[in-house]
Write an enzyme that holds these catalytic residues in place. Structure first.
Site, PDB file in Angstrom:
ATOM      1  N   HIS A 219     -13.864  -7.147   1.230  1.00  0.00           N
ATOM      2  CA  HIS A 219     -15.379  -7.102   1.375  1.00  0.00           C
ATOM      3  C   HIS A 219     -15.990  -8.215   2.360  1.00  0.00           C
ATOM      4  CE1 HIS A 219     -19.678  -7.350  -0.271  1.00  0.00           C
ATOM      5  NE2 HIS A 219     -19.646  -8.578   0.344  1.00  0.00           N
ATOM      6  N   CYS A 220     -16.734  -7.723   3.396  1.00  0.00           N
ATOM      7  CA  CYS A 220     -16.907  -8.380   4.435  1.00  0.00           C
ATOM      8  C   CYS A 220     -18.433  -8.989   4.447  1.00  0.00           C
ATOM      9  CB  CYS A 220     -17.069  -7.412   5.733  1.00  0.00           C
ATOM     10  SG  CYS A 220     -17.382  -8.497   7.488  1.00  0.00           S
ATOM     11  N   VAL A 221     -18.361 -10.388   4.325  1.00  0.00           N
ATOM     12  CA  VAL A 221     -19.753 -10.932   4.041  1.00  0.00           C
ATOM     13  C   VAL A 221     -20.674 -10.851   5.283  1.00  0.00           C
ATOM     14  CG1 VAL A 221     -18.931 -12.554   2.754  1.00  0.00           C
ATOM     15  CG2 VAL A 221     -18.800 -13.265   5.039  1.00  0.00           C
TER      16      VAL A 221
ATOM     17  N   ASN B 156     -22.128  -7.428   4.886  1.00  0.00           N
ATOM     18  CA  ASN B 156     -22.590  -7.508   3.444  1.00  0.00           C
ATOM     19  C   ASN B 156     -22.602  -6.160   2.579  1.00  0.00           C
ATOM     20  OD1 ASN B 156     -23.908  -8.535   0.983  1.00  0.00           O
ATOM     21  ND2 ASN B 156     -26.071  -7.768   1.527  1.00  0.00           N
TER      22      ASN B 156
END
EC number: 2.3.1.225
Length: 345
Positions: free
Chosen positions: A180-182, A185
């Site tokens: 999951h890439c912040v 998002n």
């Protein structure tokens, strides 16, 4: 405030950002993440409990729940960098003879990156639902090591296809889950990994291109002003030749915003270049970062205290299970495997 003090503050801020990312973005298993964890355990007794609680809730909100903070931060950093480049560097470069075409490249890269950024944020990574589950179960075989047949997601209550994982941030299971890439998002999975790889390349190219143009501008300034042959009087009243540190400090005092921007861009470039190389390696061996981290937690079945068999620390018994050849591995990223549709007569 002198040059060394400002530089020390800059380094402290950068290292703090790295520590926060390693601590709260799921990279605790990396050597840097373990170092940060050890440092946290040492320092935490010295921090008041109420302050620890506030920091924990804030970090949990930022890194473990979907939010737009990093999207806005991403855009803010771009506005600051491109604003400074356009306001100061662009004009200096034109005055020093740089071609208009070379100065337009950063804006072309910005347009390309913006398209890829939108695709990373908006495209479905490969969400698994009850309606498409049966078809996705047939895409990959189970290796019975990292992915075992018949396992059910405790949250979604769905049978987990091979290479899938439940994202606790997005609260969904994703096919060929990577991470999951912040910054976008969104999860990175089977259907948007290609956009993510190109997005990383574009950001890396942007940082590198602007850094090169800025460095060239500063070098031209040094050459044209004769700083290489300059002298200064030290504290003892002795004339000294201007060395590299003196020249850097002079440039910092003359162009503080430009030098800060250059330092930030160099840091971003090397950080992303290393991250890109890691993901290119994963593409070539047909592995996700989730599988890479999980495989590190599995020891060779022959390695036990009395066997006399010792594997190298980098030994990974599962790396080749989904390997289909380099060209096919690359093709799988840009043309993801899809369920076979049966033709109805």
């Amino acid at each position: 405030m002198d040059f060394l003090t400002l530089f020390g503050i800059y380094v402290a801020v950068v290292l703090t950002c790295i520590a926060l990312v390693c601590k709260y973005s799921g990279h605790q298993q990396t050597p840097l993440g373990q170092l940060v964890g050890a440092f946290t355990r040492i320092v935490s007794p010295c921090i008041p409990q109420w302050l620890q609680s506030i920091c924990y809730r804030t970090m949990h909100r930022l890194f473990h729940q979907r939010n737009n903070f990093f999207l806005y931060l991403h855009l803010l950093l771009e506005v600051v960098v491109y604003g400074e480049f356009t306001y100061e560097v662009f004009g200096f470069c034109l005055d020093m003879g740089s071609s208009s075409l070379s100065l337009c490249v950063p804006y072309i890269l910005l347009a390309l990156k913006s398209c890829l950024f939108y695709l990373c944020c908006s495209r479905d990574p490969g969400t698994l639902t009850k309606s498409n589950l049966s078809a996705h179960l047939k895409i990959y075989q189970y290796d019975e090591k990292l992915f075992q047949q018949g396992m059910k997601c405790s949250t979604c209550q769905l049978i987990k296809p091979a290479r899938s994982k439940h994202c606790r941030v997005c609260n969904r299971c994703v096919q060929r889950f990577d991470h999951h890439c912040v910054w976008v998002n969104n999860c990175i999975g089977a259907q948007n990994t290609r956009y993510f790889m190109l997005y990383l390349l574009s950001v890396c190219a942007m940082a590198g291109n602007i850094a090169v143009l800025t460095t060239d501008m500063l070098l031209q300034t040094v050459l044209r002003t004769g700083l290489l042959h300059a002298h200064y009087i030290d504290e003892q009243g002795i004339q000294q030749p201007a060395g590299p540190l003196f020249i850097i400090q002079h440039l910092f005092l003359t162009f503080p915003r430009i030098v800060f921007m250059l330092g930030f861009l160099v840091f971003v470039f090397f950080l992303l270049a290393g991250y890109c190389l890691f993901h290119f390696y994963l593409v070539l061996v047909n592995q996700t970062s989730n599988e890479w981290f999980k495989a590190k937690g599995h020891n060779c079945q022959h390695c036990h205290p009395y066997s006399g068999h010792n594997c190298r620390t980098s030994y990974n018994p599962f790396r080749g299970f989904y390997h289909r050849g380099i060209l096919k591995n690359i093709g799988e990223i840009f043309w993801p495997l899809r369920p076979v549709q049966k033709k109805e007569n």
